[in-house]
Design an enzyme around this catalytic site. Structure first.
Site, short mmCIF file in Angstrom:
data_model
loop_
_atom_site.label_atom_id
_atom_site.label_comp_id
_atom_site.label_asym_id
_atom_site.label_seq_id
_atom_site.Cartn_x
_atom_site.Cartn_y
_atom_site.Cartn_z
N GLY A 12 0.56 -0.95 0.16
CA GLY A 12 0.40 0.06 -0.33
C GLY A 12 1.07 1.10 -0.07
CG LEU A 13 -0.68 5.00 -1.90
CD1 LEU A 13 -2.22 5.90 -1.91
CD2 LEU A 13 -0.10 5.52 -3.03
CB SER A 14 4.34 6.23 1.58
OG SER A 14 5.13 6.75 2.82
N GLY A 15 1.92 5.68 4.73
CA GLY A 15 1.50 5.80 5.52
C GLY A 15 -0.10 5.29 5.41
N GLY A 17 -0.55 2.61 6.56
CA GLY A 17 -0.88 1.94 7.96
C GLY A 17 -0.28 -0.13 7.95
CE LYS A 18 3.65 -0.12 3.03
NZ LYS A 18 3.24 1.14 3.26
CB SER A 86 5.49 -4.13 -2.19
OG SER A 86 4.73 -3.81 -1.59
N1 LIG Z 1 -6.87 1.30 10.36
C1 LIG Z 1 -6.02 1.99 9.89
N2 LIG Z 1 -4.68 1.14 10.30
C2 LIG Z 1 -3.22 1.34 10.40
N3 LIG Z 1 -2.60 2.71 10.47
C3 LIG Z 1 -4.31 3.32 10.62
C4 LIG Z 1 -5.20 2.78 10.28
N4 LIG Z 1 -5.89 4.19 11.06
C5 LIG Z 1 -5.18 4.73 10.89
N5 LIG Z 1 -3.50 4.68 10.85
C6 LIG Z 1 -3.23 5.61 10.99
O1 LIG Z 1 -2.37 5.54 9.68
C7 LIG Z 1 -1.15 6.01 9.30
C8 LIG Z 1 -0.51 5.09 9.49
O2 LIG Z 1 1.10 5.28 9.13
P1 LIG Z 1 2.62 3.67 9.00
O3 LIG Z 1 3.70 4.24 8.85
O4 LIG Z 1 1.96 2.67 9.40
O5 LIG Z 1 2.19 3.57 7.05
P2 LIG Z 1 3.75 2.92 6.78
O6 LIG Z 1 2.45 2.20 5.48
O7 LIG Z 1 3.54 1.98 7.09
O8 LIG Z 1 4.16 3.98 5.09
P3 LIG Z 1 5.78 3.76 4.75
O9 LIG Z 1 5.23 3.21 3.35
O10 LIG Z 1 5.51 4.96 4.74
O11 LIG Z 1 6.68 3.17 5.73
C9 LIG Z 1 -0.39 5.83 11.44
O12 LIG Z 1 -0.67 7.23 12.07
C10 LIG Z 1 -1.99 5.25 11.53
O13 LIG Z 1 -2.48 5.52 12.62
#
Ligand SMILES: Nc1ncnc2c1ncn2[C@@H]1O[C@H](COP(=O)(O)OP(=O)(O)OP(=O)(O)O)[C@@H](O)[C@H]1O
Ligand SMILES: [Mg+2]
Length: 183
Positions: A12-15, A17-18, A86
């Protein structure tokens, strides 16, 4: 202790929630008797993939490495969770084709305007300003999965809701112990 290894592949996209979901699920899966390891994109780029950038070639190499290690763990009874953008379908297909244990793709779906609003790392702002080039979703492609095993919608869903969906799927396929059995 369970010895049913598998790969839980978040994309999924950056941010989207992975990392958040990987971290949230880890202790819960351990409570169910699993050995768990997380291969998080940021951490991998600091060690296993240190020196790689964000060109198509480097992104592909990064994903192949993550897939390689995840597979080694999964075939030895570990729940290997990967949390990297990915972005390319072909690469996800490639790592899946090499998997020697169940491979569960989780599409962590969140609309671009929502992740941009979150901007947890301040990267979208920089990407829009042109300071960061090749940023997924802004100036680089993201190819959504066509048939992921699980889709979570982290815009409207809470972290708990999304995690519950993942656990429910794994339970329904007999890949992890049912929560009720361990209670
Ligand atoms: N249902 C959800 N599941 C996961 N995260 C959530 C959800 N709802 C809100 N969020 C919020 O979304 C943000 C996700 O950030 P996170 O760092 O996990 O993203 P990421 O996919 O790992 O990004 P990156 O690819 O940049 O590492 C967090 O601030 C989290 O609290
Ligand atoms: Mg992350």
């Amino acid at each position: 202790m369970s010895d049913k290894g598998l790969t839980l592949w978040f994309t999924g996209l950056s941010g989207s929630g992975k990392s958040t979901l990987a971290e949230y699920l880890t202790p819960r899966l351990r409570d169910l008797g699993n050995r768990v390891e997380v291969l998080d994109g940021d951490e991998v780029r600091e060690n296993l993939s240190k020196g790689l950038g964000f060109s198509k070639e480097d992104r592909d190499t990064n994903i192949r490495r993550i897939g390689y290690v995840a597979n080694m763990l999964a075939r030895n009874g570990v729940v290997a969770i990967t949390a990297a953008i990915s972005p390319y379908r072909a690469l996800r297909r490639e790592v899946r084709s090499r998997a020697q244990a169940p491979f569960i793709e989780v599409f962590v779906h969140c609309p671009l305007d929502v992740v941009e609003e979150r901007d947890t790392k301040g990267l979208y702002k920089k990407a829009r300003a042109g300071i960061i080039k090749n940023f997924t979703g802004i100036s680089d492609p993201y190819e959504p999965p066509e048939s992921p095993e699980i889709v979570v919608h982290t815009g409207p869903e809470s972290i708990e809701d999304s995690a519950r969906k993942v656990l429910a799927y794994l339970e329904s396929k007999g890949l992890v112990e049912a929560i009720s059995k361990t209670a």
